[in-house]
Scaffold this motif. Structure first.
Motif, mmCIF file in Angstrom:
data_model
loop_
_atom_site.group_PDB
_atom_site.id
_atom_site.type_symbol
_atom_site.label_atom_id
_atom_site.label_comp_id
_atom_site.label_asym_id
_atom_site.label_seq_id
_atom_site.Cartn_x
_atom_site.Cartn_y
_atom_site.Cartn_z
ATOM 1 N N ALA A 100 0.829 -1.382 -0.034
ATOM 2 C CA ALA A 100 0.056 -0.056 0.007
ATOM 3 C C ALA A 100 0.865 1.077 -0.034
ATOM 4 C CB ALA A 100 -0.895 -0.090 1.417
ATOM 5 N N VAL A 101 2.048 1.199 0.466
ATOM 6 C CA VAL A 101 2.586 2.255 0.551
ATOM 7 C C VAL A 101 3.783 2.502 -0.613
ATOM 8 C CG1 VAL A 101 4.936 3.349 1.505
ATOM 9 C CG2 VAL A 101 3.132 2.642 3.178
ATOM 10 N N HIS A 102 4.212 1.340 -0.977
ATOM 11 C CA HIS A 102 5.365 1.291 -2.241
ATOM 12 C C HIS A 102 4.604 1.115 -3.463
ATOM 13 C CE1 HIS A 102 8.466 2.120 0.365
ATOM 14 N NE2 HIS A 102 8.183 1.082 1.407
ATOM 15 N N HIS A 103 3.408 0.347 -3.677
ATOM 16 C CA HIS A 103 2.670 0.295 -4.955
ATOM 17 C C HIS A 103 1.246 0.458 -4.646
ATOM 18 C CE1 HIS A 103 6.732 -1.962 -6.155
ATOM 19 N NE2 HIS A 103 6.838 -2.408 -4.917
ATOM 20 N N PRO A 104 0.968 1.668 -4.384
ATOM 21 C CA PRO A 104 -0.578 1.943 -4.177
ATOM 22 C C PRO A 104 -1.135 1.876 -5.540
ATOM 23 C CG PRO A 104 0.799 4.222 -4.372
ATOM 24 C CD PRO A 104 1.973 2.944 -4.310
ATOM 25 N N GLN A 105 -0.804 1.849 -6.723
ATOM 26 C CA GLN A 105 -1.465 1.662 -7.853
ATOM 27 C C GLN A 105 -2.113 0.215 -7.959
ATOM 28 O OE1 GLN A 105 1.568 1.973 -7.692
ATOM 29 N NE2 GLN A 105 2.905 0.308 -9.073
ATOM 30 N N ARG A 106 -1.401 -0.613 -7.264
ATOM 31 C CA ARG A 106 -1.727 -2.140 -7.349
ATOM 32 C C ARG A 106 -2.727 -2.594 -6.351
ATOM 33 N NH1 ARG A 106 1.886 -5.267 -10.488
ATOM 34 N NH2 ARG A 106 0.277 -6.690 -10.771
ATOM 35 N N VAL A 107 -2.810 -1.938 -5.269
ATOM 36 C CA VAL A 107 -3.674 -2.190 -4.394
ATOM 37 C C VAL A 107 -4.855 -1.445 -4.137
ATOM 38 C CG1 VAL A 107 -3.964 -2.558 -1.836
ATOM 39 C CG2 VAL A 107 -1.835 -2.838 -2.801
ATOM 40 N N SER A 108 -6.016 -1.932 -4.310
ATOM 41 C CA SER A 108 -7.594 -1.206 -4.398
ATOM 42 C C SER A 108 -8.095 -0.972 -2.716
ATOM 43 C CB SER A 108 -8.692 -1.848 -5.104
ATOM 44 O OG SER A 108 -8.942 -3.420 -4.545
ATOM 45 N N SER A 109 -7.933 -1.919 -1.849
ATOM 46 C CA SER A 109 -8.265 -1.767 -0.457
ATOM 47 C C SER A 109 -7.388 -2.837 0.244
ATOM 48 C CB SER A 109 -9.617 -2.118 -0.356
ATOM 49 O OG SER A 109 -10.173 -3.140 -0.886
ATOM 50 N N ALA A 187 1.157 7.367 6.984
ATOM 51 C CA ALA A 187 0.358 8.411 6.661
ATOM 52 C C ALA A 187 0.080 8.536 5.013
ATOM 53 C CB ALA A 187 0.707 9.597 7.104
ATOM 54 N N ASP A 188 1.345 8.007 4.495
ATOM 55 C CA ASP A 188 1.074 7.903 2.939
ATOM 56 C C ASP A 188 0.109 6.827 2.267
ATOM 57 O OD1 ASP A 188 3.358 9.722 3.201
ATOM 58 O OD2 ASP A 188 4.657 7.895 2.838
ATOM 59 N N ILE A 189 -0.402 6.004 3.175
ATOM 60 C CA ILE A 189 -1.487 4.998 2.668
ATOM 61 C C ILE A 189 -2.786 5.597 2.601
ATOM 62 C CG2 ILE A 189 -2.722 2.998 3.318
ATOM 63 C CD1 ILE A 189 -0.354 1.875 4.914
ATOM 64 N N ALA A 190 -3.278 5.485 1.162
ATOM 65 C CA ALA A 190 -4.390 6.131 0.855
ATOM 66 C C ALA A 190 -5.558 5.110 0.264
ATOM 67 C CB ALA A 190 -4.153 6.941 -0.381
ATOM 68 N N VAL A 191 -5.496 3.951 0.417
ATOM 69 C CA VAL A 191 -6.500 3.156 -0.021
ATOM 70 C C VAL A 191 -7.377 2.900 1.363
ATOM 71 C CG1 VAL A 191 -5.059 1.992 -1.830
ATOM 72 C CG2 VAL A 191 -4.934 0.884 0.502
ATOM 73 N N PRO A 192 -8.491 2.340 1.199
ATOM 74 C CA PRO A 192 -9.483 1.965 2.299
ATOM 75 C C PRO A 192 -8.869 0.834 3.193
ATOM 76 C CG PRO A 192 -10.681 2.158 0.216
ATOM 77 C CD PRO A 192 -9.330 2.345 -0.196
ATOM 78 N N THR A 193 -8.427 1.148 4.418
ATOM 79 C CA THR A 193 -7.808 0.222 5.316
ATOM 80 C C THR A 193 -8.752 -0.252 6.501
ATOM 81 O OG1 THR A 193 -5.629 1.370 4.282
ATOM 82 C CG2 THR A 193 -5.540 0.020 6.485
ATOM 83 N N LEU A 194 -8.880 -1.403 6.734
ATOM 84 C CA LEU A 194 -9.196 -1.907 7.726
ATOM 85 C C LEU A 194 -8.054 -2.679 8.902
ATOM 86 C CD1 LEU A 194 -11.632 -2.973 9.533
ATOM 87 C CD2 LEU A 194 -11.589 -5.172 8.268
ATOM 88 N N LEU A 195 -8.221 -2.305 10.107
ATOM 89 C CA LEU A 195 -7.344 -3.264 11.178
ATOM 90 C C LEU A 195 -8.150 -3.917 11.762
ATOM 91 C CD1 LEU A 195 -4.539 -2.105 10.150
ATOM 92 C CD2 LEU A 195 -5.998 0.018 10.400
#
Length: 373
Positions: A100-109, A187-195
């Motif tokens: 999610a940090v280094h390849h955000p274009q590959r991860v949708s959520s 803080a750079d993670i921009a995809v919808p994230t669940l913990l």
């Protein structure tokens, strides 16, 4: 083997969802969750190097979480998957954070389960790696239940996976955990994230997941009572509920569009009639028909209504036709335009079909006029 071993489930046309494992386990970690997720997703479980069916030589000493993330991307590329949702446990969760940090274009959520942005410093993992390289995994596997589950609970298959893992590959994964610290990039993670935290997890307690949730914009946190480190194995229903809610964006959007097109009253009646037997079908309709097809901007809703009316006439689905005559009016078609569509069906679908369609449409439009009056 040049790529990670994996197990794919679900329709090939469904949105892809990759599931990452914890150190010492295989894709069997997801046995009680993946089949249910595969109803709505193309689920792809993968094994760590030297675990399950993955070759040990895919990584070596000094490996990093970035190296594991690269292997995951190579697997996705080999499967023709460009963009995917991702969920991972512990080390698998760390891989998700890195992606999610280094390849955000590959991860949708993203869903991060019983994991952390750091794993309590390098020293414990360096010591464990040295122990495993020296003595193997037998003694460490003996304590797996205490590290993974609450007292009295076990999953023999997973403990055996721990025992059967390749010591060198396991140690290399420990090297990756030793070097991992992504706190300054959360803080750079921009995809919808669940913990998802296990309330009784000694390895990555809820505070670790809360730290991520506080740093990632818009992230949500769920704590599962009674769960330890391998929550998908110990509390699969709770994990499944959380993941369905998080990854069900198509279904949620679909339900919104469904209500807009078919009307609140109709959808409320359909929901009230839903049973456990029909629930999967209702979810499928909301996700696929309404969440993916009706939301595609290539065609307007007016155009989709005209196509739908024609298809329903062609197959003689007159109850559905009545529903979609009302929907066509909501989508902006005039009675004259609806009549023109039905007239064209007389040419291509047959006069008897169009005759029944005109009767159905006339009744619906008359009811609407009467309600308006």
């Amino acid at each position: 083997m040049l790529t990670l071993h994996h197990l794919a489930e679900g329709p090939a046309c469904a949105p892809p969802l990759l599931l990452g494992p914890s150190l010492g386990t295989s894709c069997a970690l997801w046995d009680q969750v993946a089949p249910e997720l595969s109803i709505t997703h193309r689920v792809i479980r993968w094994d760590l190097p030297g675990h399950g069916g993955s070759a040990a030589g895919l990584i070596g000493p000094g490996a990093t979480v970035g190296d594991l993330a690269r292997l995951v991307l190579e697997l996705a590329d080999a499967l023709g998957v460009e963009r995917f949702a991702y969920a991972g446990v512990s080390l698998g969760g760390a891989v998700g954070l890195h992606l999610a940090v280094h390849h955000p274009q590959r991860v949708s959520s993203l869903a991060v389960i019983c994991s952390s942005a750091h794993f309590n410093g390098a020293r414990p993992w360096q010591e464990r790696a040295a122990l495993v390289r020296r003595e193997g995994l037998a003694s460490l596997a003996e304590s797996a239940d205490a590290r993974w589950f609450t007292p009295g609970f076990t999953v023999p298959r997973l403990v055996q996976d721990h025992r059967d893992a390749d010591p060198e590959a396991y140690a290399a994964c420990c090297d990756a955990l030793a070097a991992f610290d992504l706190r300054d990039r959360l803080a750079d993670i921009a995809v919808p994230t669940l913990l998802v935290a296990g309330r009784d997890d000694p390895a990555t307690p809820p505070a670790h997941l809360r730290e991520i949730a506080d740093a990632v914009p818009g992230a949500a946190l769920v704590e599962i009572p009674g769960a330890s480190h391998l929550a998908p194995a110990q509390c699969p229903e709770a994990v499944l509920t959380a993941l369905r809610s998080h990854f069900g964006g198509h279904a949620a959007r679909g339900m919104e569009v469904r209500r807009q097109v078919l009307g609140e009253a109709h959808v409320d009646r359909a929901q009230a009639r839903q049973t456990p037997f029909t629930a999967r079908f209702q979810h499928f309709i909301s996700r696929y028909a309404w969440g993916e097809i009706w939301t595609d901007p290539t065609l307007t809703r007016r155009e989709r209504s005209m196509i739908t009316l024609t298809a329903l006439v062609a197959h003689g689905h007159y109850d559905e036709l009545a529903l979609h005559v009302r929907a066509a009016r909501r989508n902006g078609l005039t009675p004259e335009e609806i009549g023109a569509v039905l007239l064209q069906t007389a040419v291509y679908c047959g006069v008897p079909a169009a005759n029944s369609a005109f009767a159905t449409a006339q009744r619906v439009l008359a009811e609407e006029d009467g309600a308006a009056g």
